[in-house]
Enzyme design. Structure first.
Site, PDB file in Angstrom:
ATOM      1  N   ASP A 226     -81.867  68.605  39.547  1.00 51.18           N
ATOM      2  CA  ASP A 226     -81.203  67.597  38.749  1.00 51.18           C
ATOM      3  C   ASP A 226     -81.973  66.170  38.665  1.00 51.18           C
ATOM      4  OD1 ASP A 226     -78.580  66.913  37.388  1.00 51.18           O
ATOM      5  OD2 ASP A 226     -78.416  65.414  38.871  1.00 51.18           O
ATOM      6  N   GLU A 298     -84.927  69.401  35.690  1.00 51.30           N
ATOM      7  CA  GLU A 298     -84.421  68.788  34.617  1.00 51.30           C
ATOM      8  C   GLU A 298     -85.014  67.494  34.332  1.00 51.30           C
ATOM      9  OE1 GLU A 298     -80.247  66.882  33.043  1.00 51.30           O
ATOM     10  OE2 GLU A 298     -80.937  66.283  34.826  1.00 51.30           O
TER      11      GLU A 298
HETATM   12  C1  GLC Z   1     -77.928  65.525  35.360  1.00 53.65           C
HETATM   13  C2  GLC Z   1     -76.660  66.210  34.745  1.00 53.65           C
HETATM   14  C3  GLC Z   1     -75.736  65.409  34.058  1.00 53.65           C
HETATM   15  C4  GLC Z   1     -75.159  64.545  35.147  1.00 53.65           C
HETATM   16  C5  GLC Z   1     -76.321  63.614  35.755  1.00 53.65           C
HETATM   17  C6  GLC Z   1     -75.978  62.945  36.850  1.00 53.65           C
HETATM   18  O1  GLC Z   1     -78.354  64.441  34.135  1.00 53.65           O
HETATM   19  O2  GLC Z   1     -77.314  67.161  33.746  1.00 53.65           O
HETATM   20  O3  GLC Z   1     -74.689  66.315  33.668  1.00 53.65           O
HETATM   21  O4  GLC Z   1     -74.157  63.737  34.657  1.00 53.65           O
HETATM   22  O5  GLC Z   1     -77.455  64.684  35.952  1.00 53.65           O
HETATM   23  O6  GLC Z   1     -75.827  63.792  37.939  1.00 53.65           O
END
Ligand code: GLC
Ligand code: MG
Length: 567
Positions: A226, A298
Site C-alpha cells: 500500500d 500501489e
Molecule cells: C491506499 C489505499 C487507500 C487508503 C490509503 C491509506 O491508497 O488504496 O484506500 O485510503 O492507501 O491507507
C-alpha cells in the site's frame, strides 16, 4: 522426405520452442488478478458486512471466471477509520471478517482450487489505536522514534507553536497533528487516525519483515504493498522538514493539491526499502521453495519512477508496480487514448523489463462502467486481458457494476463509497450478498438486472466476455508475448483499437474494438481469413462466422470482437 512431413516436423519444432518459451513465463507475469474488497464481496453471517467465510464460499466463482490470484484489501484488526487501511494489529484478523481459523480455511480452499492469495500490506502507517503508537506516545521500549515526531516551530510573529512544515495530508488539512500526551506533533500523510511509521528506524524495518514472515508462514502467496510513494518524507540534516512550494492548482490552502509534493512524494529512499523486501522474499523462496512470492505495488507515479521500482539495474524491487494509466480514461476517451496510455507504459517499462500490467479499477476510483460508459464496459475487459502481461480487475467490474450514489452525507461516509457497494450475485434479497436486514453500504438498485447469476445465462454478457478473455489468456498465442512478433497493438482509427496476439506461424488472435458511436470500415488488415471466437452484444456476427480480412470489414458502433486464425 516429402514436403508435407517436413512441414509437420517444422510445426512440431515450432510448437516445442514456443511451448518452452511460453512456460518460461512466471505466474505473476501473465496472470488474471482480481481484487476483493472483503467488506463487500460476500457476507456469510448476515451482519451485512462481507467476511472471510463469505469469500471461502465464493472461491469457486473466482475459479469459474479464470482468476489466477486474488488480493484482499486489509482484513486485519482495525477501528475502520479508513475501512481497514488503519491497522491496529497486522497479524490479527479483525473479528468483523472472522478468525484466524477462517483465514486458514480460506487459504487452504484457495490453494486446493489452484488460486493464489495476495494480502494487502500497509507499511506506511498504522492506526493511532495500534499498540506501537501508544508505546511511542509514552516513549516506551525503544518505540520512541517508531513514528515521525517533532516539536514544531514557534511562529516568530505570533509566538504560537505551529507544525514543523506546511505539508498537507492526502485527505486535506495539515499532515501534522498535535499529541497532547507526548507534547509533540506526529506526521500522518492520510487520516489523523493513521500516523506514519518512521521507516528510517531499523526497529520498524524488523517489525515489518516479521509481519511478512508471519503471513508467509501461513502460506500467503504474495503481497500488495500500500501507498509506496508515501514511505519517506524529506528530513534535512539538521532534523527539520522543509516547506513545500505552492502548486498553483487551487486557492484552497487546506487542500492537498495546494502544494507541489517535492518533499513528501517518491523520495529516493522509497526504492531502498522495496529492494530490501524483494531480497527478503527471494531469500524466503530459496529457503522454503514454492512459487515466486511476488510484490504488487500501489503507486500513482510516472513510468520512469515505476521502472526503478522494478529494478535500477543492480537491485530488484516489486515485480508488479500497478499500471494505473487506464484509471484516467473517461467517457470522452477514444482508441488513440488507449494507444497513448499503453505506449507510455510499454515504451519505458516493457522496453526495459519485459513486463506489463493493466489496472482498470479499484476501491479508490470510479468504476470503469461509470467512468468510461456502460456500453464500453465489456470492451475495457477485452482490452485489459488482450494486452500482454497481467490484468487487474476490481470485484464487480467483471459484471460491469456501476458507481452507486449511496446518498450519505460527508460526515458519515467516505467519498469512495459509491465504488464499494456489495457485489451483486443475484436478484435475491440484498443481491444475494447477505441475508441480513441491511448491508453496510446499500446494494445498488440495479441489482435485479445487473448480477452474476443473470449474466451467467446471457451469451454476450460482460461476465461471459470476461470468462472468454481469461480463457484466451491461457492459449499459446497469449502466452507467447515475450517472443519476437508475439503481440502488436494500434489505434487503427480515432475509435478503433486493434490488438494482435501471435504464436508465430501457429495461431493468431486479433481484437477489434470500436469505441465510437459510428459505423467504422476497415480495409485490407491482413490477407488472412479469420473466425469470430468472441463477440460483444453490439456485434451482428455469430460465433464461428468467417471473415476475409483482405476485404472491407465493418464494425458496428461499440462492437468488439476477437478473431482467430490457425495455421
Ligand atoms: C491506499 C489505499 C487507500 C487508503 C490509503 C491509506 O491508497 O488504496 O484506500 O485510503 O492507501 O491507507
Ligand atoms: Mg459478515
Amino acid at each position: 522426405m516429402s514436403s508435407d512431413s517436413l512441414r509437420i516436423i517444422q510445426i512440431l519444432l515450432l510448437c516445442a520452442c514456443s511451448a518452452f518459451a511460453a512456460s518460461d513465463v512466471d505466474w505473476w507475469e501473465s496472470a488474471t488478478l482480481y481484487q476483493i474488497y472483503p467488506r463487500s464481496f460476500m457476507d456469510s453471517d448476515g451482519d451485512g458486512v462481507g467476511d472471510l467465510n463469505g469469500i471461502t464460499s465464493r472461491l469457486a466463482f473466482l475459479k469459474e471466471i479464470g482468476v489466477t490470484a486474488t488480493w484482499l484489501s486489509p482484513i486485519f484488526e482495525s477501528p475502520m477509520a479508513d475501512m481497514g487501511y488503519d491497522v491496529t494489529n497486522f497479524t490479527k484478523v479483525d473479528p468483523l471478517f472472522g478468525t484466524m481459523e477462517d483465514f486458514d480455511a480460506m487459504l487452504a480452499k484457495a490453494h486446493e482450487l489452484g488460486l493464489k492469495i495476495i494480502l494487502d500490506f500497509v507499511p506506511n502507517h498504522s492506526s493511532d489505536q495500534c499498540e506501537w503508537f501508544q508505546k511511542s506516545i509514552r516513549r516506551e521500549d525503544g518505540y520512541d522514534d517508531f513514528y515521525i515526531w517533532d516539536d514544531g516551530k514557534i511562529d516568530p510573529q505570533t509566538g504560537v507553536r505551529i507544525p514543523p512544515s506546511n505539508w498537507n495530508s492526502e485527505f486535506n488539512g495539515s499532515a501534522w497533528s498535535w499529541n497532547e500526551q507526548r507534547q509533540q506533533y506526529y506526521f500522518h500523510w492520510f487520516l489523523v487516525e493513521q500516523p506514519d511509521l518512521n521507516l528510517r528506524s531499523p526497529m520498524v524495518h524488523q517489525h515489518l519483515i516479521d509481519i511478512m514472515k508471519f503471513w508467509l508462514a501461513r502460506g500467503v502467496d504474495a503481497f500488495r504493498i500500500d501507498a509506496v510513494p508515501h514511505f519517506f518524507e524529506m528530513r534535512l540534516a539538521n532534523g527539520t522538514y522543509p516547506d513545500e512550494p505552492v502548486s498553483g492548482f487551487t486557492n484552497d490552502t487546506n487542500s492537498n493539491r495546494y502544494y507541489s509534493h517535492i518533499y513528501t512524494f517518491n523520495q529516493p529512499e522509497n526504492l531502498e526499502i522495496l529492494y530490501e523486501w524483494r531480497e527478503f522474499l527471494d531469500e524466503y523462496q530459496r529457503q522454503h521453495g514454492g512459487d515466486t512470492r511476488a510484490m504488487v505495488a500501489e503507486a500513482y507515479a510516472t513510468a520512469d519512477i515505476l521502472s526503478d521500482y522494478i529494478s535500477n539495474g543492480t537491485h530488484f524491487g516489486t515485480q508488479l508496480p500497478m499500471n494505473f494509466n487506464f484509471i484516467s480514461l473517461r467517457s470522452n476517451m477514444n482508441a488513440k487514448d488507449i494507444e497513448r496510455f499503453a505506449n507510455s507504459w510499454m515504451d519505458v517499462i516493457w522496453t526495459k523489463h519485459k513486463t506489463a500490467n493493466w489496472v482498470f479499477g479499484n476501491h479508490d476510483n470510479s468504476r470503469p462502467a461509470t467512468r468510461i460508459g456502460e456500453k464500453r464496459a465489456d470492451m475495457m475487459t477485452i482490452i485489459a486481458h488482450a494486452l500482454p502481461g497481467t490484468s487487474v480487475t476490481y470485484y464487480g467490474d467483471e459484471i460491469g457494476m456501476t458507481d452507486y450514489d449511496t446518498k450519505c452525507t460527508p460526515s458519515n461516509c467516505d467519498f469512495r463509497d459509491p465504488v464499494r457497494t456489495p457485489l451483486q450475485w443475484s436478484s435475491a434479497k440484498n443481491g444475494g450478498f447477505s441475508t441480513g436486514n441491511s448491508t453496510w453500504l446499500p446494494v445498488n438498485s440495479n441489482f435485479k438486472t445487473l448480477n452474476v447469476q443473470r449474466q451467467r445465462g446471457v451469451a454476450r454478457s460482460t461476465l461471459n466476455i470476461y470468462k472468454g478473455m481469461t480463457a484466451l489468456k491461457k492459449t499459446l498465442a497469449f502466452k507467447s508475448y515475450k517472443e519476437e512478433g508475439g503481440f502488436a497493438y494500434e489505434a487503427l482509427t480515432e475509435q478503433v483499437f486493434q490488438i494482435i496476439r501471435t504464436a508465430p506461424k501457429l495461431e493468431e488472435y486479433r481484437v477489434l474494438a470500436n469505441f465510437g458511436r459510428q459505423i467504422e470500415y476497415l480495409y485490407g488488415l491482413t490477407n488472412k481469413t479469420m473466425e469470430y471466437v468472441l463477440l460483444n452484444a453490439y456485434s451482428p456476427h455469430r460465433f464461428g462466422d468467417k471473415v476475409d480480412l483482405s476485404k472491407r470489414i465493418t464494425l458496428m458502433p461499440y462492437e468488439a470482437v476477437v478473431l482467430r486464425w490457425v495455421a
